[in-house]
Design a protein around this motif. Structure first.
Motif, short mmCIF file in Angstrom:
data_model
loop_
_atom_site.label_atom_id
_atom_site.label_comp_id
_atom_site.label_asym_id
_atom_site.label_seq_id
_atom_site.Cartn_x
_atom_site.Cartn_y
_atom_site.Cartn_z
N GLY A 37 0.84 -1.19 0.00
CA GLY A 37 0.00 0.00 0.00
C GLY A 37 0.88 1.24 0.00
O GLY A 37 1.86 1.33 -0.72
N TRP A 38 0.53 2.22 0.86
CA TRP A 38 1.34 3.43 0.97
C TRP A 38 2.44 3.29 2.01
O TRP A 38 3.21 4.22 2.24
N SER A 39 2.55 2.12 2.63
CA SER A 39 3.59 1.91 3.64
C SER A 39 4.93 1.66 2.97
O SER A 39 5.01 1.03 1.91
N GLN A 72 10.35 4.73 -3.18
CA GLN A 72 9.89 3.58 -3.94
C GLN A 72 10.47 3.69 -5.35
O GLN A 72 10.42 4.75 -5.97
N ASP A 92 10.53 7.42 -5.78
CA ASP A 92 9.37 8.24 -5.43
C ASP A 92 9.21 8.29 -3.92
O ASP A 92 9.31 7.28 -3.23
N ARG A 93 8.96 9.48 -3.41
CA ARG A 93 8.60 9.66 -2.01
C ARG A 93 7.17 10.19 -1.97
O ARG A 93 6.93 11.39 -2.06
N TRP A 94 6.23 9.27 -1.86
CA TRP A 94 4.82 9.63 -2.01
C TRP A 94 4.30 10.44 -0.82
O TRP A 94 4.50 10.07 0.33
N ASN A 95 3.62 11.52 -1.13
CA ASN A 95 2.90 12.31 -0.14
C ASN A 95 1.42 12.00 -0.35
O ASN A 95 0.79 12.54 -1.25
N THR A 96 0.89 11.10 0.46
CA THR A 96 -0.48 10.63 0.22
C THR A 96 -1.53 11.71 0.43
O THR A 96 -2.64 11.60 -0.07
N LEU A 99 -0.68 13.96 -3.66
CA LEU A 99 0.21 13.20 -4.54
C LEU A 99 0.94 14.09 -5.53
O LEU A 99 2.08 13.82 -5.91
N SER A 102 4.31 15.26 -4.36
CA SER A 102 5.27 14.24 -3.96
C SER A 102 6.65 14.55 -4.54
O SER A 102 6.77 15.21 -5.57
N ARG A 170 7.29 10.37 0.28
CA ARG A 170 7.96 9.48 -0.65
C ARG A 170 7.79 10.03 -2.06
O ARG A 170 7.08 9.47 -2.87
#
Length: 202
Positions: A37-39, A72, A92-96, A99, A102, A170
């Protein structure tokens, strides 16, 4: 796609996403992320001399437990210059929560035989004309980072680089941002051999 060349990973917890690929001296390297997931998780890679395999077991390319430094796998960028060739891990450093904002972390990648290693550096510099990199100290400054494909003169990545990354973000590969472990505004230069495995169906 007419047929699958090979299938890596599996189903459920063995599944892999976010693939990237590069070929170095006849060896294929494919990178990816566990499905969590987003983890965050420790990203992995495998090697093979033929795309049809046999492929090596999947294993970490960053220190275990670091969660690939909060990123990621997005891409592996080949930077070929007058003095050598360097490889840059783009994660990628996702900012949920947003997005579109990010960020992206770039780190030097060492590839030797079947071994790949990505370490984290407070700062590092890329000499794209020479195709070499050096570790630095302190935190990088804001700036513009540009890598250009020598065959087309089109930029592979070119984005403004604010000075900080939100904690545990991320970042997406659309907006690389200066943070610990990222190149501090390297000059425009040459990059080629940039390959993606986004169509491998992981």
């Amino acid at each position: 796609m007419d047929s699958a060349v090979t299938v890596l990973g599996g189903s459920g917890s063995s599944s892999v996403e976010a693939p990237a690929m590069v070929k170095v001296n006849g060896m294929n390297y494919v990178f990816g992320s566990h499905l969590t997931g987003w983890s965050l998780n420790d990203n992995i890679y495998a090697t093979a001399t033929s795309l049809g395999g046999p492929w090596s077991p999947l294993r970490n390319f960053a220190a275990p437990g670091t969660h690939t430094y909060g990123g990621q796998t997005a891409n592996v960028i080949t930077v070929q210059g007058s003095s050598g060739t360097s490889y840059v891990y783009a994660g990628d450093r996702w900012n949920t929560a947003d997005l579109g904002s990010s960020k992206l972390i770039w780190l030097p990648m060492t590839i030797k035989g079947t071994t790949v290693n990505v370490g984290q550096y407070p700062a590092w510099s890329l000499d794209a004309a020479a195709g070499t990199w050096t570790a630095g100290s302190g935190l990088p400054t804001a700036g513009i980072h540009t890598l250009t494909n020598p065959n087309s003169s089109h930029p592979l990545q070119r984005h403004p680089r604010p000075a900080r990354v939100p904690p545990r973000a991320r970042g997406a590969g659309r907006s690389p941002t200066t943070s610990p472990g990222e190149p501090p505004g390297a000059p425009a230069g040459r990059a080629d051999g940039n390959k993606s495995a986004n169509d491998l169906g992981w």
